[in-house]
Write an enzyme that holds these catalytic residues in place. Sequence first.
Site, PDB file in Angstrom:
ATOM      1  N   ALA A  45      15.535  34.526 -10.609  1.00  0.00           N
ATOM      2  CA  ALA A  45      15.311  35.991 -11.146  1.00  0.00           C
ATOM      3  C   ALA A  45      13.761  36.215 -11.086  1.00  0.00           C
ATOM      4  O   ALA A  45      13.446  37.283 -10.739  1.00  0.00           O
ATOM      5  CB  ALA A  45      15.835  35.911 -12.688  1.00  0.00           C
ATOM      6  N   THR A 223       1.530  25.107  -2.390  1.00  0.00           N
ATOM      7  CA  THR A 223       0.818  25.671  -3.570  1.00  0.00           C
ATOM      8  C   THR A 223       0.063  24.533  -3.969  1.00  0.00           C
ATOM      9  O   THR A 223       0.774  23.770  -4.596  1.00  0.00           O
ATOM     10  CB  THR A 223       1.582  26.539  -4.422  1.00  0.00           C
ATOM     11  N   GLY A 225      -1.924  24.908  -7.065  1.00  0.00           N
ATOM     12  CA  GLY A 225      -2.682  25.467  -8.252  1.00  0.00           C
ATOM     13  C   GLY A 225      -4.076  26.009  -8.268  1.00  0.00           C
ATOM     14  O   GLY A 225      -4.299  26.713  -7.317  1.00  0.00           O
ATOM     15  N   ASP A 255       6.687  31.313  -8.762  1.00  0.00           N
ATOM     16  CA  ASP A 255       7.721  32.113  -8.495  1.00  0.00           C
ATOM     17  C   ASP A 255       6.928  33.608  -8.189  1.00  0.00           C
ATOM     18  O   ASP A 255       7.574  34.275  -7.170  1.00  0.00           O
ATOM     19  CB  ASP A 255       8.783  32.499  -9.691  1.00  0.00           C
TER      20      ASP A 255
END
Length: 305
Positions: A45, A223, A225, A255
């Site tokens: 979502a 990724t 951070g 996300d």
Amino acid sequence: MADQKSVVFLGSINMDVILRIARLPKPGETIAMTDFHTAGGGKGANQAVASARSEAITSFVGRVGADEYGKTMLNLLQTSGINTDNIKVDSKSVTGQAFILLQKSGQNSIIINGGANQKIKKQDIFDAKEKIAAADFAVSQFEVSMERIEEFFIAAKDAGVKTILNPAPAKKATQKLLGLTDLIVPNEIEAQELTGVKITDETSAKKAAVLLADKGIANVVITLGSLGAYCYTPTFKKLIPAFKVKVLDTTGAGDTFIGALCSVLENDLGNIREAVVYASRAASLAVQHLGAIPSIPMKKQIMKR
């Protein structure tokens, strides 16, 4: 990056229950929370909302329970501009939930109750074939069954649609699934789970990316951070630095990155550098706000930065 992309997601839909605490409790210790609230979430979502807010045509394949959380999440996705025709209401399951322990430092620990997310059937994928075939990208994560992701990616491949896998939360993936993946986007922990390489810098990120490429995945974005994102494709191999911001809450940052990325990525991934910069900018805005979906920026905010 001018033409509007179409993205279909198979993934999780959760209600996030966020507990703000100073720090994680020690074993046997009881501590007080400083705040409590709920917000829409679930990796699927979150990514879909990020895609829609970056103005991609976005549709979703998944399930919610026949409960208030399910109604709330369906409404949230619909009002975010996501096509929910292929989200089924499961009368025998609760809507997925995530209990997020958010520390003062901005770091979080998450406990998941999969609920209806674990009840997605093969028929659900079949019923979504038209939406899958109409997309530029088919995207999934590991909060739903790996078998369903394989079926989803097979349907995408059969229709000539590019597949993007976010192998989160960290777990081993089948070789079959990796072989069906055009672009994989893990963080450093997820990449370590898949390759055995502990990632601390650009050199170790490249080592992990090479191992992922050896597993049959031509395109890798890891990724890292605050370090940024390491890209490894046939035409572009480089670390793209992160934007420096004050972090309030990292929930949903990865996300946001993925949803934003696929909303601007060209089908041949030829603009991978520009797309990763755009996605990094989106994630840097998200970490400055509380919650997953509430923190995801709109395209005009990302472009303005």
